[in-house]
Design a protein around this motif. Structure first.
Motif, PDB file in Angstrom:
ATOM      1  N   THR A   1      45.827  44.396  37.078  1.00 38.94           N
ATOM      2  CA  THR A   1      46.715  43.768  36.493  1.00 38.94           C
ATOM      3  C   THR A   1      46.335  42.845  34.596  1.00 38.94           C
ATOM      4  OG1 THR A   1      47.215  41.659  37.369  1.00 38.94           O
ATOM      5  CG2 THR A   1      47.987  43.707  38.407  1.00 38.94           C
ATOM      6  N   THR A   2      44.295  42.776  35.472  1.00 44.69           N
ATOM      7  CA  THR A   2      44.895  41.740  33.585  1.00 44.69           C
ATOM      8  C   THR A   2      44.464  42.591  32.678  1.00 44.69           C
ATOM      9  OG1 THR A   2      42.154  41.250  34.661  1.00 44.69           O
ATOM     10  CG2 THR A   2      44.106  39.775  35.596  1.00 44.69           C
TER      11      THR A   2
ATOM     12  N   ILE B   1      37.873  44.114  32.373  1.00 47.45           N
ATOM     13  CA  ILE B   1      38.320  43.377  33.701  1.00 47.45           C
ATOM     14  C   ILE B   1      37.792  42.123  33.746  1.00 47.45           C
ATOM     15  CG2 ILE B   1      39.106  43.458  36.341  1.00 47.45           C
ATOM     16  CD1 ILE B   1      38.947  46.108  35.387  1.00 47.45           C
ATOM     17  N   THR B   2      38.368  41.075  33.346  1.00 48.78           N
ATOM     18  CA  THR B   2      37.866  39.222  33.437  1.00 48.78           C
ATOM     19  C   THR B   2      37.994  38.994  34.924  1.00 48.78           C
ATOM     20  OG1 THR B   2      39.653  38.523  32.192  1.00 48.78           O
ATOM     21  CG2 THR B   2      38.201  39.511  30.895  1.00 48.78           C
ATOM     22  N   SER B   3      39.343  39.105  35.591  1.00 49.46           N
ATOM     23  CA  SER B   3      39.364  38.165  36.929  1.00 49.46           C
ATOM     24  C   SER B   3      38.815  38.216  37.935  1.00 49.46           C
ATOM     25  CB  SER B   3      40.871  38.314  36.716  1.00 49.46           C
ATOM     26  OG  SER B   3      41.027  39.727  38.135  1.00 49.46           O
ATOM     27  N   ASN B   4      38.019  36.833  38.127  1.00 47.74           N
ATOM     28  CA  ASN B   4      37.192  36.942  40.001  1.00 47.74           C
ATOM     29  C   ASN B   4      38.112  37.941  41.011  1.00 47.74           C
ATOM     30  OD1 ASN B   4      35.680  35.187  38.372  1.00 47.74           O
ATOM     31  ND2 ASN B   4      36.836  33.320  38.935  1.00 47.74           N
ATOM     32  N   ASN B   5      39.682  37.780  40.592  1.00 51.33           N
ATOM     33  CA  ASN B   5      39.640  38.831  41.986  1.00 51.33           C
ATOM     34  C   ASN B   5      39.735  40.553  41.481  1.00 51.33           C
ATOM     35  OD1 ASN B   5      41.175  39.076  44.165  1.00 51.33           O
ATOM     36  ND2 ASN B   5      43.044  40.020  43.338  1.00 51.33           N
ATOM     37  N   GLY B   6      39.497  40.467  40.245  1.00 54.24           N
ATOM     38  CA  GLY B   6      39.603  42.109  40.194  1.00 54.24           C
ATOM     39  C   GLY B   6      37.834  42.493  40.548  1.00 54.24           C
ATOM     40  N   ARG B   7      37.089  41.470  39.857  1.00 55.38           N
ATOM     41  CA  ARG B   7      35.604  42.098  40.794  1.00 55.38           C
ATOM     42  C   ARG B   7      35.637  41.631  41.714  1.00 55.38           C
ATOM     43  NH1 ARG B   7      30.751  37.339  40.530  1.00 55.38           N
ATOM     44  NH2 ARG B   7      32.141  37.008  42.292  1.00 55.38           N
ATOM     45  N   ARG B   8      36.000  41.096  42.505  1.00 57.52           N
ATOM     46  CA  ARG B   8      35.973  40.981  43.787  1.00 57.52           C
ATOM     47  C   ARG B   8      36.286  42.784  44.362  1.00 57.52           C
ATOM     48  NH1 ARG B   8      39.621  40.375  48.003  1.00 57.52           N
ATOM     49  NH2 ARG B   8      41.232  39.743  46.330  1.00 57.52           N
TER      50      ARG B   8
ATOM     51  N   THR C   1      43.279  44.897  29.546  1.00 54.94           N
ATOM     52  CA  THR C   1      43.709  45.012  28.297  1.00 54.94           C
ATOM     53  C   THR C   1      43.289  45.858  27.039  1.00 54.94           C
ATOM     54  OG1 THR C   1      44.957  42.777  28.241  1.00 54.94           O
ATOM     55  CG2 THR C   1      44.006  43.738  26.070  1.00 54.94           C
TER      56      THR C   1
ATOM     57  N   ASP D   1      42.805  45.611  41.606  1.00 55.11           N
ATOM     58  CA  ASP D   1      43.025  45.151  40.772  1.00 55.11           C
ATOM     59  C   ASP D   1      42.962  45.207  39.642  1.00 55.11           C
ATOM     60  OD1 ASP D   1      44.266  42.361  39.431  1.00 55.11           O
ATOM     61  OD2 ASP D   1      43.244  41.002  40.006  1.00 55.11           O
TER      62      ASP D   1
END
Length: 452
Positions: free
Chosen positions: A124-125, A136-143, A127, A122
């Motif tokens: 997509t977030t 990459i700051t999203s939880n889904n990105g980490r997962r 910047t 992931d």
């Protein structure tokens, strides 16, 4: 009591994800990705389109390489991978510098469909800063990143997760993540290399020299089938090779008994375990005056029964423990008692060679030996605190052509314990026909007379 299970309390790398989707299987039609990009979004897209490249994973001071191609994948941490040849896929393992192929994977024509890769991340977030660092700051990105590098995310505190795109060239890209696990902290970094033109000589040479998948022999296939139904008996012998006990394995229960005329039963535990999945056990509670009451007990989990030998009837008798399961989380007895049905041996016959001197098929492959060591509960035979070194494992067999279920399969585990050699032998027979009569009625009808 013989405990047939083990627990590993550790954070381990499970496996770096495998290859990405949308590849060509013909070397002449490789997908070429121009490594240069003009915008960061273009760089991210090109990374996720890669099909031929090498990744290097640096984690906690260790480094592992992973090779992704259109025709094979190699996992440098596990020393395993997949090869695709003529629309067929088979796994392989590497020991030393030798490729050991496994059997064809039934119904699989493209290993890319089995796994995730960079395209699954992931991103997509993202910047990006002027220096090319994308946080990459999203939880889904980490997962998805933790899944990508094959790490259990549950106990981890992850910070500073980023993708670096430098010099307008994805060849310079790398992922970075800071991980806190309790009091331990370390950095995870993943680097890209050999984009579009990756090689790994051991596998490349194997394929070039006509290497192919392993074809199991008819006898070995029969052995695997005999164990597959989780119904067999292990004959327990003494140092004089005399049978002194039995270990019964069935889909419903597991029992260990000893011959009372050959073993001092007071010195041994004889237990039975049965698995219940939302069953109801009807207990006929018989009072001292002869009256009785039917009591229903819901059964869910693995329950223990105490086994003793009654010389008045010359048979074994059982005393179940109704109210409290031995293991309430597992209902499948074959899993809860760690049956040898799923021995790594059965998918790794290719690693065994016949040893004339010892008259057995033998291997020193560490993982296969350790698997047999635990699933045959050899660890419970060794004094706690001992230093154990795996030496090897083996098997031999005698197939009964008249009644295949009466065949015999012997398994052997060889170890050094505190510097001294030790081996354990197991003799399996009575496949698909194993029963322990005193427990059979209980697990079939779920009724039991209990005298108050």
């Amino acid at each position: 009591m013989k405990n047939r299970s083990r627990v590993i309390n550790a954070i381990v790398i499970l496996a770096l994800p495998l290859v990405i989707t949308s590849c060509k299987s013909n070397d002449n039609n490789k997908v070429y990705i121009d490594p240069y990009f003009e915008s960061y979004s273009e760089g991210v897209r090109k990374l996720q389109d890669l099909t031929n490249y090498r990744l290097t994973l640096d984690i906690a001071g260790e480094s592992y390489d992973y090779v992704y191609t259109d025709n094979y994948y190699y996992n440098g941490y596990l020393n395993t991978g997949y090869i695709k040849n003529n629309g067929e896929v088979y796994p392989f393992e590497i020991y030393g510098d030798v490729v050991y192929p496994l059997e064809l994977m039934s119904g699989v024509s493209d290993f890319h469909s089995l796994v995730n890769g960079v395209s699954s991340l992931d991103l997509t977030t993202l910047t990006f800063s002027d220096s090319g660092i994308g946080e990459i700051t999203s939880n889904n990105g980490r997962r998805t990143f933790l899944e990508f590098v094959g790490i259990d995310e549950t106990p981890l505190n992850v910070t500073d997760y980023s993708l670096a795109l430098l010099n307008n060239n994805i060849s310079s890209a790398f992922f970075s993540m800071s991980v806190q696990n309790g009091t331990d902290s370390y950095q995870i970094e993943v680097y890209f290399d050999e984009i579009n033109d990756v090689s790994f000589d051991i596998v490349d040479n194997y394929i070039a020299n006509g290497g192919t998948y392993y074809t199991i022999t008819e006898d070995f296939a029969t052995i695997r089938t005999l164990f597959s139904n989780s119904n067999f008996t292990n004959l327990i012998r003494d140092e004089n090779n005399e049978i002194i006990g039995h270990e019964y394995f069935t889909k419903n229960y597991y029992v260990v008994t000893y011959d009372p005329d050959k073993v001092e039963l007071a010195d041994l535990y004889m237990n039975a375990y049965y698995g219940a999945n939302n069953e109801t056990l009807k207990i006929n509670a018989i009072n001292t005056d002869g009256s009785s009451t039917i009591v229903n007990y819901p059964q869910n989990g693995i329950y223990i029964c105490y086994v003793s030998y009654d010389r008045n009837i010359n048979d074994y008798v059982i005393q179940p423990v109704f109210k409290r399961p031995y293991n309430s989380e597992i209902t499948d007895i074959t899993v809860g008692m760690n049956y040898p049905t799923t021995l790594s041996l059965f998918s790794h016959f290719n690693l065994f060679n016949y040893n004339e001197e010892n008259e057995m098929y033998y291997t020193t492959a560490y993982d296969v030996g350790v698997d047999m060591y635990y699933k045959l509960a050899v660890d419970t035979m060794i004094e706690e605190g001992s230093i154990v070194e795996m030496v090897g494992c083996g098997f031999n067999y005698e197939l009964n052509e008249t009644d295949i279920n009466k065949s015999t399969v012997n398994l052997y585990v060889f170890v050094n314990v505190n510097g001294s050699p030790l081996y354990a032998e197991f003799e399996f027979t009575n496949f698909n026909e194993t029963v322990f009569e005193p427990l059979e009625e209980l697990t079939t009808n779920w009724t039991y007379d209990f005298y108050l």
